[in-house]
Structure formats: C-alpha cells, structure tokens
Scaffold this active site. Sequence first.
Site, PDB file in Angstrom:
ATOM      1  N   SER A 145       0.891  -1.187  -0.112  1.00 17.55           N
ATOM      2  CA  SER A 145       0.080   0.072  -0.207  1.00 17.55           C
ATOM      3  C   SER A 145       0.867   1.315   0.020  1.00 17.55           C
ATOM      4  CB  SER A 145      -1.019  -0.147   1.454  1.00 17.55           C
ATOM      5  OG  SER A 145      -1.312   1.297   1.792  1.00 17.55           O
ATOM      6  N   TYR A 158      -2.996  -0.178  10.082  1.00 21.65           N
ATOM      7  CA  TYR A 158      -3.102  -0.523   8.492  1.00 21.65           C
ATOM      8  C   TYR A 158      -1.592  -0.108   7.967  1.00 21.65           C
ATOM      9  CZ  TYR A 158      -4.416  -0.776   3.714  1.00 21.65           C
ATOM     10  OH  TYR A 158      -4.635  -0.925   2.272  1.00 21.65           O
TER      11      TYR A 158
HETATM   12  C1  GCO Z   1      -7.007   4.940   3.301  1.00 16.08           C
HETATM   13  C2  GCO Z   1      -7.082   4.145   2.347  1.00 16.08           C
HETATM   14  C3  GCO Z   1      -5.787   3.532   1.694  1.00 16.08           C
HETATM   15  C4  GCO Z   1      -5.726   2.883   0.491  1.00 16.08           C
HETATM   16  C5  GCO Z   1      -4.327   2.433   0.203  1.00 16.08           C
HETATM   17  C6  GCO Z   1      -3.379   3.227  -0.511  1.00 16.08           C
HETATM   18  O1  GCO Z   1      -7.775   5.101   4.189  1.00 16.08           O
HETATM   19  O2  GCO Z   1      -5.850   5.861   3.423  1.00 16.08           O
HETATM   20  O3  GCO Z   1      -8.055   3.262   2.326  1.00 16.08           O
HETATM   21  O4  GCO Z   1      -5.449   2.700   2.698  1.00 16.08           O
HETATM   22  O5  GCO Z   1      -6.711   1.747   0.522  1.00 16.08           O
HETATM   23  O6  GCO Z   1      -4.050   1.139   0.865  1.00 16.08           O
HETATM   24  O7  GCO Z   1      -2.261   2.437  -0.863  1.00 16.08           O
END
Ligand code: GCO
Length: 262
Positions: A145, A158
């Site tokens: 990501s 995340y």
């Molecule tokens: C967020 C997004 C990101 C994208 C992606 C970016 O809330 O910033 O959901 O997480 O999905 O991963 O690369």
Amino acid sequence: MSALFDLSGKRALITGGTHGLGMAMAKGLGQAGAHLLINGHSPAKMEQALAEYRGEGITATGHLFDVTDDKAVNAAVAGIEAEVGSIDILVNNAGIIKRTPILEMEVEDFKQVIDVDLVGPFIVSKHVGKYMVQRKAGKIINICSMMSELGRNTVTAYAAAKGGLKMLTKNMATEWARYNIQVNGIGPGYFATEQTAPIRVDGHPFNEFILNRTPAGRWGDPDDLRGTAVFLASAASDFINGQIIYVDGGILATIGKPANEA
Ligand code: GCO
C-alpha cells in the site's frame, strides 16, 4: 514475447479474491490463462464472485478459509494441492482497515488489523511456500500500500501492517529466491473500491486531496492493476525478487502541489 506473460496451465491462489482489487487482479491472471483458486470467507460473496468469473469465461474454483487460522490454511492448501493441483502463483491480497486515531484505538482492533494484513500473508505463504520450495518454482505477490511508505492520520494499524508486509516480502525473497521462487509486492495507490468509498465521496476533503495529490489526477481503476499482477506472476519477472511495484498514479514520485496550482 506474449509467451513470457502466458499463464496457461498455471494455478493462482488469490486471497480476498471475491471483490475489489483482489478480483481485478485475479481477472487479469485468468485472462492470461491461469486457473483461479479464489479464497474468501463469505459463502454468499464467493458464489457471486465465481458466477462473475465464469461469466467471463475464466476457470475459477472457490476456497473458503480464514487467512489468520493456521490450521484451516494448512488444511485448505493441502486439500488444493492434493485434489486440484499445484499452486504455482500466490497473491496475498486479503486485508482490512480500521480508521481510528491512535489514542482512541483499542488494542484488540490494532491486533486484528495486524493479524489479517500481516500475519495472514505469513501464514498462507508458509503453507503454500513449502510446496513451492519442494518444486523449486513459484510466484508470490504481496499486496502492499502507500502506507508501506507513508503515514496517514487514523490508519496506524494498517500502516504498521503494510510496512511490515513490505519487509516480509523482502525477507521471503531473501530466503526463497534460491529455490526459484520470486516474491514481490504491488503497492496500490488510491483506487476506487468499496474500501475507499467512505473517503472518496464528492466534496469529501480527502477526495479533493487525493485528486490534487495524485499527478495522474484521478483515483485508480482496479483494472489498472491487472498488467502488474500478470507481469509479477509470469516468466517475464523470473529475475525480479523482493521488489515492490507502486501503482499509484505518481503519488510517491512527488511532494505534491498546492490546490490552486494547475
Ligand atoms: C486510506 C485508504 C488506503 C488505501 C490504500 C492506499 O484510508 O488511506 O483506504 O489505505 O486503501 O491502501 O495505498
């Protein structure tokens, strides 16, 4: 040249392949000739997804298991290898996100995101990898990501997981390249998916921000990932190892620009 990208006779396991980016990349692998082994955890979503794949003339079978459940993954992979055939390509795509500031985030929520987005790819790769090591052949693609490189308010768990997945990719490549297994990653930028729907609403400040922050000036279309997925799953990438290809419309290439600058 096209033979380099031909996946005929190959089987590809895609985790989280019933929708979104996982489905788009899986369709690319299917269109290149691969037999798709679609993983998910919702029987209803699976049935719908398989109908969609087959409706497009793509060979696909469904495999319901939880990527965080070590025993279930071991049994599912052993079952596929015994009853369907060798898993030649693995795409670790299944992932979740929770958007909560650190001070308000419960430890359990943090752990759940790490479990699905980082431990999951480790568990599935470990069980698929043992067969690839025996066969001295295989392709593994980890879906990273922007958060593998950049921080952002509210997505700490995340980002921690996707940062870890980048290094898991490099270390898997370090240990398994000698067995002719290529382990690489794809780092999607901001794509129009169910996952980004809450922040992609017209007039939502983050939507405006992304449209301005992305040199391409648009959100990614999931189909924009198909080519990179086929490339990393095919003989065309046989000497590429431990790399993350960012498909982001140029976000990581630039500091960005003021909103009023053309
Ligand atoms: C967020 C997004 C990101 C994208 C992606 C970016 O809330 O910033 O959901 O997480 O999905 O991963 O690369």
